[in-house]
Design a protein around this motif. Structure first.
Motif, PDB file in Angstrom:
ATOM      1  N   THR A 168       0.848  -1.193   0.000  1.00 59.99           N
ATOM      2  CA  THR A 168       0.000   0.000   0.000  1.00 59.99           C
ATOM      3  C   THR A 168       0.879   1.237   0.000  1.00 59.99           C
ATOM      4  O   THR A 168       2.103   1.146   0.007  1.00 59.99           O
ATOM      5  CB  THR A 168      -0.942  -0.002   1.223  1.00 59.99           C
ATOM      6  OG1 THR A 168      -1.897   1.034   1.073  1.00 59.99           O
ATOM      7  CG2 THR A 168      -0.177   0.200   2.508  1.00 59.99           C
ATOM      8  N   ALA A 169       0.268   2.403  -0.043  1.00 55.03           N
ATOM      9  CA  ALA A 169       1.017   3.658  -0.159  1.00 55.03           C
ATOM     10  C   ALA A 169       1.833   3.917   1.104  1.00 55.03           C
ATOM     11  O   ALA A 169       1.285   4.015   2.199  1.00 55.03           O
ATOM     12  CB  ALA A 169       0.046   4.810  -0.393  1.00 55.03           C
ATOM     13  N   GLY A 170       3.149   4.044   0.931  1.00 55.82           N
ATOM     14  CA  GLY A 170       4.031   4.239   2.077  1.00 55.82           C
ATOM     15  C   GLY A 170       3.769   5.531   2.817  1.00 55.82           C
ATOM     16  O   GLY A 170       3.758   5.561   4.050  1.00 55.82           O
ATOM     17  N   ASP A 171       3.573   6.635   2.107  1.00 57.99           N
ATOM     18  CA  ASP A 171       3.372   7.927   2.758  1.00 57.99           C
ATOM     19  C   ASP A 171       2.102   7.932   3.610  1.00 57.99           C
ATOM     20  O   ASP A 171       2.094   8.446   4.736  1.00 57.99           O
ATOM     21  CB  ASP A 171       3.294   9.037   1.705  1.00 57.99           C
ATOM     22  CG  ASP A 171       4.614   9.230   0.968  1.00 57.99           C
ATOM     23  OD1 ASP A 171       5.647   8.807   1.515  1.00 57.99           O
ATOM     24  OD2 ASP A 171       4.602   9.808  -0.130  1.00 57.99           O
ATOM     25  N   ALA A 172       1.036   7.362   3.063  1.00 50.91           N
ATOM     26  CA  ALA A 172      -0.231   7.354   3.798  1.00 50.91           C
ATOM     27  C   ALA A 172      -0.122   6.498   5.057  1.00 50.91           C
ATOM     28  O   ALA A 172      -0.596   6.893   6.132  1.00 50.91           O
ATOM     29  CB  ALA A 172      -1.355   6.842   2.903  1.00 50.91           C
ATOM     30  N   ILE A 173       0.501   5.349   4.947  1.00 53.70           N
ATOM     31  CA  ILE A 173       0.658   4.482   6.112  1.00 53.70           C
ATOM     32  C   ILE A 173       1.502   5.170   7.175  1.00 53.70           C
ATOM     33  O   ILE A 173       1.181   5.154   8.371  1.00 53.70           O
ATOM     34  CB  ILE A 173       1.296   3.138   5.710  1.00 53.70           C
ATOM     35  CG1 ILE A 173       0.265   2.256   5.018  1.00 53.70           C
ATOM     36  CG2 ILE A 173       1.870   2.416   6.916  1.00 53.70           C
ATOM     37  CD1 ILE A 173      -0.784   1.696   5.953  1.00 53.70           C
ATOM     38  N   LEU A 174       2.595   5.795   6.758  1.00 45.79           N
ATOM     39  CA  LEU A 174       3.483   6.451   7.715  1.00 45.79           C
ATOM     40  C   LEU A 174       2.758   7.587   8.441  1.00 45.79           C
ATOM     41  O   LEU A 174       2.868   7.737   9.665  1.00 45.79           O
ATOM     42  CB  LEU A 174       4.724   6.983   7.008  1.00 45.79           C
ATOM     43  CG  LEU A 174       5.809   7.575   7.916  1.00 45.79           C
ATOM     44  CD1 LEU A 174       6.304   6.522   8.901  1.00 45.79           C
ATOM     45  CD2 LEU A 174       6.961   8.122   7.089  1.00 45.79           C
TER      46      LEU A 174
END
Length: 583
Positions: A168-174
């Protein structure tokens, strides 16, 4: 911090007070720079109600998609993101902080006879952390709608490997992990503040067993917040480190173990279930005794059962992993421990029922929510026994049966208790009365809509309907449609609650200081209370004794007979008769 208000308390509504709410100055900084626990609680309350509306909207979109098999309004990816948004918002921004941070902040110091919490600045910092965490969490999950990236679609549990970079999207998860991390610290600070306040700020003469049961519940909650929430912070920190440095902690590709994440997560999240439900039980104890006008039955048993639940909550996380490959022995131990949770829970339900027996029951809005809680919590608890049996859980795991059980405990119990407590203390912190007939009608609609939503899901789950699926077999169509209709009845009812409470804060009738005939200390203060709650220390009432309370036409509410004579006059009228500045 000063412990006396140098001025006489204001008896006007906080919205009509020319000096601002509860003796404060008005304006932006009058609110967002305040250290007063009541204002901070009201700001929490506004944020939580806004989050409830947003989280509820995504729930309605999910249910609308499931009205027919196949695609109705959204595709499978958007569906995954919608139920993730709904779950994360409702758990982290509504249910967990709802009663402790909002209602607890308002009521706890007043029930203790204290001027404020022990650490007012830390209390304000907790609110700011909640705000920043909420913005990051919701902003991260909404990234999929405003960018070309995939939004967060992991579910509110952020299970690995779904939450790892290649899925999944790394930025959103972070961003969402940082948000959850900050929300966790907000919860820790609130719990620490409450524990210290209860230990050090009790009124003179108030021993541990002279405290209202709501305070015992908040005390047990504070213990769990301080001890369990750091595990959540460590878990999301490890997940973030793994995403940055590619160290094999949870990722099987790197030699990690995704089941380890589940152990860490549920070691926090099962106590978190009780962080949600134990404060609700404290509120219900107050409502049952007040609106039965009868001493609570088994006071000490209810108090100790709150602490027992807090202890047991740390020992049962493994029942979430019955089908995750843990050993048979571990499964048997966690199954046995799960059944022990029923004991302190049943103690509360039986004592509430005994309190109702031969009580002078008044079916006002808070009491209707309390009675709804008792029934819905009983259903949620009994269905939890099925899931505690390993052989049955293998069949029911990850079905709609689990969804229904979870919502009966979390929403049908915690949210209903939150609404009951909100209506109960609303006249106290606003100085205004809400429309009682409308409140009674909507409480019935909330009960009806909730059951119509989730009772069909027990049937679907027992027949094998798996949760979190975008599509389903046509044989489940009728059940899904009934559930969707119920969700809209429930959603509209909750929206009406929020609307009429905001309307009542501006246009409602003036509230008497004690409209319900309650016996705890907060009702000895004016409505709304002055800056430090009490002009001077009120006489400590006999807890849950109602013989001294009589209705007074001049006050428009209940007053207490002063003990230094037989005359019926209220402490509040006695305070008003004192000259200004004579404290």
């Amino acid at each position: 911090m000063a412990k006396e208000n140098p001025e006489n308390p204001s008896y006007t509504s906080f919205l009509e007070d020319p000096h601002g709410i509860m003796g404060h100055r008005g304006g932006f900084w009058g609110w967002f720079g305040t250290f007063d626990h009541k204002r901070i609680g009201i700001m929490y309350l506004c944020g939580i109600l806004a989050s409830l509306m947003v989280g509820g909207l995504f729930a309605l979109l999910v249910r609308l998609e499931l009205f027919f098999p196949g695609e109705t309004i959204i595709g499978p990816q958007a569906y995954n993101e919608f139920f993730t948004l709904h779950g994360a918002i409702m758990v982290f921004l509504v249910i967990v902080p709802g009663i402790p941070a909002a209602l607890g902040n308002i009521a706890l110091p007043m029930q203790l006879g204290a001027p404020d919490v022990a650490f007012p600045r830390l209390n304000l910092a907790s609110f700011y952390l909640w705000c920043v965490g909420a913005v990051l969490l919701v902003g991260a999950m909404a990234m999929g709608f405003v960018t070309d990236q995939t939004g967060v679609d992991t579910g509110w549990t952020f299970y690995t490997p779904y939450s790892l970079k290649e899925h999944t999207a790394g930025d959103a998860i972070l961003m969402s992990l940082v948000g959850v991390f900050l929300l966790g610290f907000s919860s820790i600070f609130t719990g620490l503040n409450f524990l210290t306040t209860i230990h050090k700020f009790r009124a003179k003469g108030m021993g541990w067993f002279q405290m209202p049961l709501n305070l015992w519940a908040l005390y047990a909650t504070g213990i769990m917040q301080v001890l369990a929430t750091p595990v959540l912070g460590i878990t999301v920190l490890l997940l973030s480190v793994e995403r940055f440095l590619e160290i094999g902690i949870f990722d099987p590709v790197l030699g990690g173990d995704p089941i380890l994440f589940q152990h860490f997560f549920w070691f926090y999240s099962h106590p978190a279930v009780y962080i949600m439900i134990i404060p609700a039980m404290g509120v219900i104890s107050e409502l049952i005794t007040t609106f039965s006008h009868k001493h609570i039955f088994g006071y000490r048993f209810i108090a100790w059962s709150s602490l027992s639940l807090a202890l047991l909550s740390f020992l049962v996380w493994g029942h979430h992993l019955f089908v995750s490959g843990q050993s048979r022995m571990a499964g048997m131990i966690f199954s046995a421990l799960t059944f022990t949770v029923a004991i302190p829970s049943a103690i509360k339900v039986f004592n509430w029922t005994a309190t109702l027996y031969k009580g002078v029951i008044r079916l006002q809005t808070p009491m209707l929510y309390a009675l709804s809680f008792v029934l819905l919590f009983t259903i949620g608890g009994l269905t939890g026994l099925f899931l505690g049996v390993i052989s049955i859980d293998v069949h029911l795991h990850d079905t709609y049966f689990v969804v229904a059980h979870f919502h009966y405990v979390m929403m049908g119990s915690t949210l209903v208790a939150f609404l009951g407590g909100l209506h109960y203390w609303f006249p106290k912190f606003t100085g205004k009365m809400y429309p009682e007939k409308l409140g009674q009608f909507i409480s019935v609609m909330v009960f009806f809509g909730f059951n119509l939503t989730f009772l069909p899901q027990f049937v679907m789950g027992s027949r094998g309907m798996t949760r979190r699926y975008w599509d389903y077999d046509p044989e489940f169509t009728l059940m899904h449609q009934l559930s969707t209709i119920g969700a809209f009845v429930l959603g509209i009812s909750l929206f009406i609650v929020v609307c009429y409470l905001f309307w009542a804060a501006y246009k409602g009738e003036k509230a008497p200081p004690n409209p319900w005939g309650a016996s705890t200390l907060e009702w000895e203060s004016p409505s709304p209370p002055p800056l430090y709650n009490f002009v001077e220390q009120p006489p400590l009432p006999e807890l849950y004794e109602y013989d001294e309370l009589v209705y007074d036409d001049e006050e428009g509410g209940y007053v207490r007979k002063l003990r230094d004579g037989g005359e019926v006059r209220s402490y509040r009228r006695y305070v008003r008769s004192k000259p200004s500045g004579g404290h």
